[in-house]
Write a protein that holds these residues in place. Structure first.
Motif, PDB file in Angstrom:
ATOM      1  N   ASP A 146       0.812  -1.228   0.000  1.00 22.06           N
ATOM      2  CA  ASP A 146       0.000   0.000   0.000  1.00 22.06           C
ATOM      3  C   ASP A 146       0.841   1.273   0.000  1.00 22.06           C
ATOM      4  O   ASP A 146       0.383   2.325   0.443  1.00 22.06           O
ATOM      5  CB  ASP A 146      -0.981   0.001   1.179  1.00 22.06           C
ATOM      6  N   GLN A 147       2.073   1.168  -0.522  1.00 22.09           N
ATOM      7  CA  GLN A 147       2.838   2.405  -0.665  1.00 22.09           C
ATOM      8  C   GLN A 147       2.287   3.209  -1.851  1.00 22.09           C
ATOM      9  O   GLN A 147       1.489   2.687  -2.636  1.00 22.09           O
ATOM     10  CB  GLN A 147       4.321   2.121  -0.963  1.00 22.09           C
ATOM     11  N   VAL A 148       2.783   4.436  -1.972  1.00 22.85           N
ATOM     12  CA  VAL A 148       2.453   5.214  -3.163  1.00 22.85           C
ATOM     13  C   VAL A 148       3.736   5.566  -3.908  1.00 22.85           C
ATOM     14  O   VAL A 148       4.822   5.598  -3.319  1.00 22.85           O
ATOM     15  CB  VAL A 148       1.647   6.492  -2.833  1.00 22.85           C
ATOM     16  N   SER A 149       3.587   5.798  -5.190  1.00 23.25           N
ATOM     17  CA  SER A 149       4.706   6.152  -6.064  1.00 23.25           C
ATOM     18  C   SER A 149       4.458   7.565  -6.588  1.00 23.25           C
ATOM     19  O   SER A 149       3.464   7.816  -7.267  1.00 23.25           O
ATOM     20  CB  SER A 149       4.766   5.139  -7.210  1.00 23.25           C
ATOM     21  N   TRP A 173      -4.552   0.788 -15.380  1.00 20.24           N
ATOM     22  CA  TRP A 173      -4.215  -0.250 -14.392  1.00 20.24           C
ATOM     23  C   TRP A 173      -4.507   0.173 -12.946  1.00 20.24           C
ATOM     24  O   TRP A 173      -4.218  -0.561 -12.020  1.00 20.24           O
ATOM     25  CB  TRP A 173      -2.724  -0.622 -14.519  1.00 20.24           C
ATOM     26  N   LYS A 174      -5.011   1.367 -12.771  1.00 17.66           N
ATOM     27  CA  LYS A 174      -5.323   1.878 -11.421  1.00 17.66           C
ATOM     28  C   LYS A 174      -4.101   1.762 -10.496  1.00 17.66           C
ATOM     29  O   LYS A 174      -4.128   1.074  -9.472  1.00 17.66           O
ATOM     30  CB  LYS A 174      -6.500   1.108 -10.803  1.00 17.66           C
ATOM     31  N   LEU A 175      -3.056   2.404 -10.898  1.00 10.82           N
ATOM     32  CA  LEU A 175      -1.805   2.322 -10.136  1.00 10.82           C
ATOM     33  C   LEU A 175      -1.774   3.369  -9.020  1.00 10.82           C
ATOM     34  O   LEU A 175      -2.345   4.458  -9.164  1.00 10.82           O
ATOM     35  CB  LEU A 175      -0.612   2.513 -11.074  1.00 10.82           C
ATOM     36  N   PRO A 176      -1.090   3.048  -7.922  1.00 10.78           N
ATOM     37  CA  PRO A 176      -1.034   3.981  -6.782  1.00 10.78           C
ATOM     38  C   PRO A 176      -0.023   5.099  -7.023  1.00 10.78           C
ATOM     39  O   PRO A 176       0.953   5.248  -6.285  1.00 10.78           O
ATOM     40  CB  PRO A 176      -0.609   3.071  -5.624  1.00 10.78           C
ATOM     41  N   CYS A 177      -0.270   5.885  -8.056  1.00  8.64           N
ATOM     42  CA  CYS A 177       0.690   6.917  -8.469  1.00  8.64           C
ATOM     43  C   CYS A 177       0.126   8.311  -8.267  1.00  8.64           C
ATOM     44  O   CYS A 177      -1.070   8.540  -8.465  1.00  8.64           O
ATOM     45  CB  CYS A 177       1.017   6.764  -9.956  1.00  8.64           C
ATOM     46  N   ALA A 238      -6.340   1.502  -5.220  1.00  9.84           N
ATOM     47  CA  ALA A 238      -5.634   2.657  -5.770  1.00  9.84           C
ATOM     48  C   ALA A 238      -6.395   3.402  -6.857  1.00  9.84           C
ATOM     49  O   ALA A 238      -7.017   2.816  -7.725  1.00  9.84           O
ATOM     50  CB  ALA A 238      -4.295   2.187  -6.322  1.00  9.84           C
ATOM     51  N   GLN A 239      -6.316   4.724  -6.754  1.00 10.88           N
ATOM     52  CA  GLN A 239      -6.726   5.584  -7.863  1.00 10.88           C
ATOM     53  C   GLN A 239      -5.628   6.632  -8.044  1.00 10.88           C
ATOM     54  O   GLN A 239      -5.260   7.327  -7.093  1.00 10.88           O
ATOM     55  CB  GLN A 239      -8.048   6.293  -7.559  1.00 10.88           C
ATOM     56  N   PRO A 240      -5.081   6.737  -9.252  1.00 15.86           N
ATOM     57  CA  PRO A 240      -4.009   7.730  -9.457  1.00 15.86           C
ATOM     58  C   PRO A 240      -4.545   9.159  -9.512  1.00 15.86           C
ATOM     59  O   PRO A 240      -5.740   9.373  -9.730  1.00 15.86           O
ATOM     60  CB  PRO A 240      -3.400   7.323 -10.794  1.00 15.86           C
TER      61      PRO A 240
END
Ligand SMILES: Cc1ncc(C[n+]2csc(CCOP(=O)(O)OP(=O)(O)O)c2C)c(N)n1
Ligand SMILES: [Mg+2]
Length: 337
Positions: A146-149, A173-177, A238-240
């Motif tokens: 559950d980190q973020v980038s 891809w719903k990346l945690p960015c 995640a939602q970027p």
């Protein structure tokens, strides 16, 4: 600032944090002034892009991250490195190209790096690191963490295909960015040098499936609040987010660029200087009774000493050994016997 319901203890903690952010912005300001001075004296070679005027963006965004989150950034990276917790010594020594620098003197100003802080560079190619941020986000999601980038870049990077590819994939891809565009209105060396307020980065990313916000980058409180919302969205599920943070650099693009007279007028720069993020935050803390002029003065004295110490440390540090040409900067440093 704190609601009536928050306890006195929580209040004190928050006040301490708010004062700390002021100190961080002051540290960055004084560090950058010293770096400019060192550059003029020939202590720093290569390129050197200062962050003066943009301090609230780095401090506000990074204040909302956890130690295990990741970030990448551009060549304008000194302020974010300090805000992430790199020491002034490690950053200044890297600028000087010394063996004691964070990249062991091999990276210089544009390539600060510290994996232990999740600080994955310092990148010189405009927009080149934005796909890396998406890749890091993909790795986080793949490992079900559950980190973020997080990624900082200038507004000129949106002219680069890498920006669009990365945001498109992150949305699909719903990346945690969290993509942070520091819109300082000028991208030197591009055809858009003269374009100013017509830039609307957020709208240029309208087709990607992510949240978008436009933020006042001179107001630390606004930056922190927007980043807090973005971080909440980015952690699982995640939602970027694309944050377009509008700011202004008070100095030239790099040390070879004049502050004004070439593509912006003295009047324009002076007008923006009135919205100095350090002054805005200082006034807010003073009006809340969280600090007074003497307290601000004390911070300034402390950070000046910290920066002078970093300068002396960098100046007295050794150059890298010639054999370092053949070593991997990312490999762990061998303990001396
Ligand atoms: C792909 C690429 N093209 C051109 C350059 C040269 N260049 C270095 S900085 C810069 C301007 C970038 O402006 P912006 O993204 O707005 O960031 P700022 O410098 O304003 O922080 C350019 C064109 C580069 N480094 N990489
Ligand atoms: Mg710019």
């Amino acid at each position: 600032m704190a609601t009536a319901r928050t306890s006195r203890k929580a209040d004190t903690k928050l006040a301490e944090k708010y004062r700390f952010y002021l100190r961080q912005m002051l540290l960055i300001r004084r560090f950058e002034e010293k770096a400019g001075e060192a550059y003029s004296l020939g202590k720093i070679g290569g390129f050197c892009h200062l962050y003066i005027g943009q301090e609230a963006v780095g401090v506000g965004c990074l204040s909302q991250l956890r130690p295990d989150d990741y970030l990448t950034t551009t060549y304008r990276d000194h302020g974010q490195a300090l805000a992430r917790g790199m020491t002034a010594r490690a950053v200044m020594a890297e600028l000087f190209g010394k063996a004691t620098g964070c990249s062991r003197g091999k990276g210089g100003s544009m390539h600060l790096f510290d994996a232990s802080l999740g600080f994955l560079g310092g990148h010189g190619i405009v927009g080149g690191h934005i796909p890396l941020t998406a890749g890091i986000g993909f790795a986080i999601k793949y490992r079900q963490q559950d980190q973020v980038s997080v990624c900082f870049f200038g507004e000129a990077a949106v002219n680069n295909g890498a920006f669009h590819e990365a945001l498109n994939m992150a949305g699909i891809w719903k990346l945690p960015c969290i993509f942070i565009c520091e819109n300082n209105r000028y991208g030197m060396g591009t055809a858009l040098d003269r374009a100013t307020s017509t830039w609307n980065i957020s709208e240029r990313a309208a087709s990607y499936d992510m949240a978008r916000e436009v933020v006042d980058g001179q107001d630390l409180g606004e930056v922190m609040a927007a980043m807090d919302r973005a971080v909440v969205r980015a952690r699982r599920p995640a939602q970027p987010t694309l944050l377009e943070i509008r700011t202004y650099r008070f100095v030239g693009h790099s040390m070879s660029d004049p502050i004004h007279g070439h593509y912006r007028t003295k009047e324009e720069v002076e007008a923006h200087r009135k919205r100095d993020p350090i002054l805005i935050w200082s006034e807010r803390l003073k009006s809340e009774g969280l600090i007074d002029d003497a307290g601000i003065e004390q911070f300034d004295t402390e950070v000046k000493a910290e920066v002078q110490d970093a300068y002396d440390f960098a100046d007295q540090s050794p150059d890298p050994e010639p054999g370092e040409l053949y070593t991997d900067v990312y490999a762990p440093v061998k303990e001396s016997a």
